[in-house]
Enzyme design. Structure first.
Site, PDB file in Angstrom:
ATOM      1  NE  ARG A 113      -4.176   1.803   1.824  1.00  0.00           N
ATOM      2  CZ  ARG A 113      -4.576   2.753   2.663  1.00  0.00           C
ATOM      3  NH1 ARG A 113      -4.031   2.845   3.855  1.00  0.00           N
ATOM      4  NH2 ARG A 113      -5.520   3.595   2.312  1.00  0.00           N
ATOM      5  CG  HIS A 117      -1.554   5.288  -0.613  1.00  0.00           C
ATOM      6  ND1 HIS A 117      -2.292   5.785   0.434  1.00  0.00           N
ATOM      7  CD2 HIS A 117      -2.413   4.519  -1.327  1.00  0.00           C
ATOM      8  CE1 HIS A 117      -3.547   5.327   0.359  1.00  0.00           C
ATOM      9  NE2 HIS A 117      -3.623   4.544  -0.692  1.00  0.00           N
ATOM     10  CD1 TRP A 256     -11.583  -5.831  -0.671  1.00  0.00           C
ATOM     11  CD2 TRP A 256      -9.709  -5.686   0.551  1.00  0.00           C
ATOM     12  NE1 TRP A 256     -11.289  -4.495  -0.504  1.00  0.00           N
ATOM     13  CE2 TRP A 256     -10.139  -4.378   0.234  1.00  0.00           C
ATOM     14  CE3 TRP A 256      -8.550  -5.835   1.318  1.00  0.00           C
ATOM     15  CZ2 TRP A 256      -9.450  -3.233   0.652  1.00  0.00           C
ATOM     16  CZ3 TRP A 256      -7.866  -4.697   1.739  1.00  0.00           C
ATOM     17  CH2 TRP A 256      -8.314  -3.414   1.413  1.00  0.00           C
TER      18      TRP A 256
END
Ligand code: HEM
Length: 358
Positions: A113, A117, A256
Site C-alpha cells: 500500500r 500511495h 477482502w
C-alpha cells in the site's frame, strides 16, 4: 533551505522560450547554465539526491516553457544488481522475521500500500507527484489522512534505509512493494532504480489519493489522471487480495478475502461469488459485507457494476495467469509513472528468498 533548492517561479520559467533554448543548444557553456536552471526548477541539485554528494550522470533535459518537468532517473554505477538484490533480501528477511504484525498478516500488504500511495499521487498533466521524489518522507504527505496506517510501513523500512543509505527513499518505498508482491507468491515485477529524493516544496498537496465512497465513473476518471486503461485499473485493484481495512485508519473494517498474505486472484472470485450486502459499519461508513466476514469498498464493487470492467473481472477470476500478466505491467507502470529513463538505465528482476534458498 538554500536558494538552489527552491523552484524558479513560473514567471521566470517563461523567459526560457523554446526558441531561446534552441538558439543555445551546441554551446557547452550555456548548456551548463541550462542544466543548473533545470535542476533548480526541478527542485534538486546534482548528485543522486541522497545527500552523499556523488554525481551520477548528466541531468540535462530540454527546458521548454510550460512543458512538464522531466524527472531523469539517475543511477550511481557503483551500485549494481547484486547491491539492489541485497536491499530486496533485507526487506524480504525482515518481512519473514516480523510476521506477527497485524495479527499475523505481516507487513507485506502495508508495504504494497505504501508503494502504491507514494506513486498514486502522480498527475500526468504536469508530472507532479509520483514516486520519483520520495516525498512521502515529509509530514505534509505522510500526514494526509488517506495515508493513515502507512507509518507502520515507513517505520519498517527505516532500518533498511540505515543499512543501505545510498538508496533513495523513492527507490526504497517502491522496492518495498515489489518485494511484498514477490515474497507473497505474486508475479515477478521488473523494477528500475534511479529515483532522486527531492526537497519538501515538491511534495504534492493532500487529496490526490482515491476516496473509496464512489462508483465506476469516479474510479475510471481517477485512474485516467495516471494514464491507466480499464484493464490496468481492474488488475491494479487486485492488490486488495492482500491485507485488510482498519476502522482506525480508513473508517472501514475487514479483509477482502481469506488469504490476506498470499497474492492470488481471490479478490475477483469473491467479487463475483460472495453474497454482498451494503451496510453501515461502526464508523457510520457504507461498505459491502459478506456472510463469510469479507468486505468490499464501493470502489471495489464498482468493478462488477460497470459493463466494461465486469468482463475483465470475470477473466481474471478464471485465469490467474492473465491477472498476473496484467498486474505486472500495470504495477510496474504505476511505480515508474513520471520518470524518464535513459536507454542504458538498468531494469532488475529480483530473485525471491526461496529461489536463493535463503
Ligand atoms: C480506487 C482505488 C482504491 C481505493 C479507494 C483504496 C482504498 C483502500 C482503503 C480504504 C484501504 C484500507 C486502509 C486501512 O484501513 O488500513 C486500503 C487498503 C489497501 N489497499 Fe487500497 N485502494 C485502492 C486501490 C489500491 C491499489 C491500486 C492497490 C495496490 C496496487 C491497493 C492496495 C491496498 C492494500 C495492499 C491494502 C491493505 C493494507 C493493509 O492491510 O494494511 N489499493 N485501500
Amino acid at each position: 533551505m538554500s536558494t538552489a533548492n527552491r523552484f524558479v517561479p513560473l514567471a521566470s520559467r517563461a523567459v526560457f522560450s523554446r526558441r531561446v533554448m534552441l538558439g543555445l543548444v551546441g554551446s557547452a557553456g550555456v548548456l551548463g547554465v541550462a542544466a543548473d536552471l533545470h535542476q533548480r526548477r526541478d527542485g534538486y541539485r546534482g548528485g543522486n539526491g541522497n545527500g552523499n554528494g556523488r554525481s551520477t550522470g548528466k541531468l540535462w533535459t530540454p527546458l521548454v516553457a510550460g512543458a512538464p518537468i522531466a524527472h531523469l532517473a539517475q543511477v550511481d554505477k557503483k551500485y549494481g544488481e547484486s547491491d539492489y538484490q541485497a536491499v530486496y533480501n533485507a526487506i524480504a528477511e525482515k518481512l519473514r522475521d516480523e510476521d506477527e504484525y497485524d495479527n499475523y498478516i505481516g507487513y507485506g500488504p502495508v508495504l504494497l500500500r505504501l508503494s502504491w500511495h507514494c506513486s498514486g499521487t502522480w498527475d500526468k498533466k504536469d508530472n507532479t507527484g509520483g514516486s520519483f521524489g520520495g516525498t512521502y518522507r515529509f509530514q505534509k504527505e505522510s500526514n494526509d489522512p488517506s495515508n493513515n496506517g502507512l507509518e507502520n510501513a515507513a517505520h519498517f523500512l527505516e532500518p533498511i534505509k540505515k543499512q543501505f543509505p545510498w538508496i533513495s527513499y523513492g527507490d526504497l518505498y517502491t522496492l518495498g512493494g515489489v518485494t511484498a508482491v514477490q515474497e507473497l507468491q505474486g508475479p515477478k515485477i521488473a523494477w528500475r532504480p534511479g529515483r532522486v529524493d527531492m526537497p519538501e516544496d515538491t511534495t504534492p498537496d493532500n487529496g490526490r489519493l482515491p476516496d473509496a465512497d464512489n462508483g465506476a465513473s469516479y474510479v475510471r476518471n481517477f485512474f485516467d489522471r495516471m494514464n491507466f486503461n480499464d484493464r490496468e485499473v481492474v488488475a491494479l485493484m487486485g492488490g486488495h487480495a492482500l491485507g485488510k481495512t482498519h476502522l482506525a485508519n480508513s473508517g472501514y473494517e475487514g479483509p477482502w478475502g481469506a488469504a490476506t498474505n498470499t497474492f492470488t486472484n481471490e479478490f475477483y472470485n469473491n467479487l463475483l461469488n460472495e453474497h454482498w450486502t451494503l451496510e453501515k459499519n461502526e464508523a457510520n461508513n457504507e461498505q459491502y459485507n459478506s456472510p463469510k466476514g469479507y468486505m468490499m469498498l464501493k470502489t471495489d464493487m464498482a468493478l462488477v457494476q460497470d459493463d466494461k470492467y465486469l468482463p475483465i473481472v470475470k477473466e481474471f477470476a478464471k485465469d490467474q495467469n492473465a491477472f498476473f500478466k496484467e498486474y505486472t505491467n500495470a504495477f510496474q507502470k504505476l511505480l515508474q509513472n513520471g520518470i524518464t529513463y535513459s536507454k542504458d538505465s538498468p531494469v532488475f528482476v529480483f530473485k525471491t528468498l526461496d529461489e536463493q534458498d535463503l
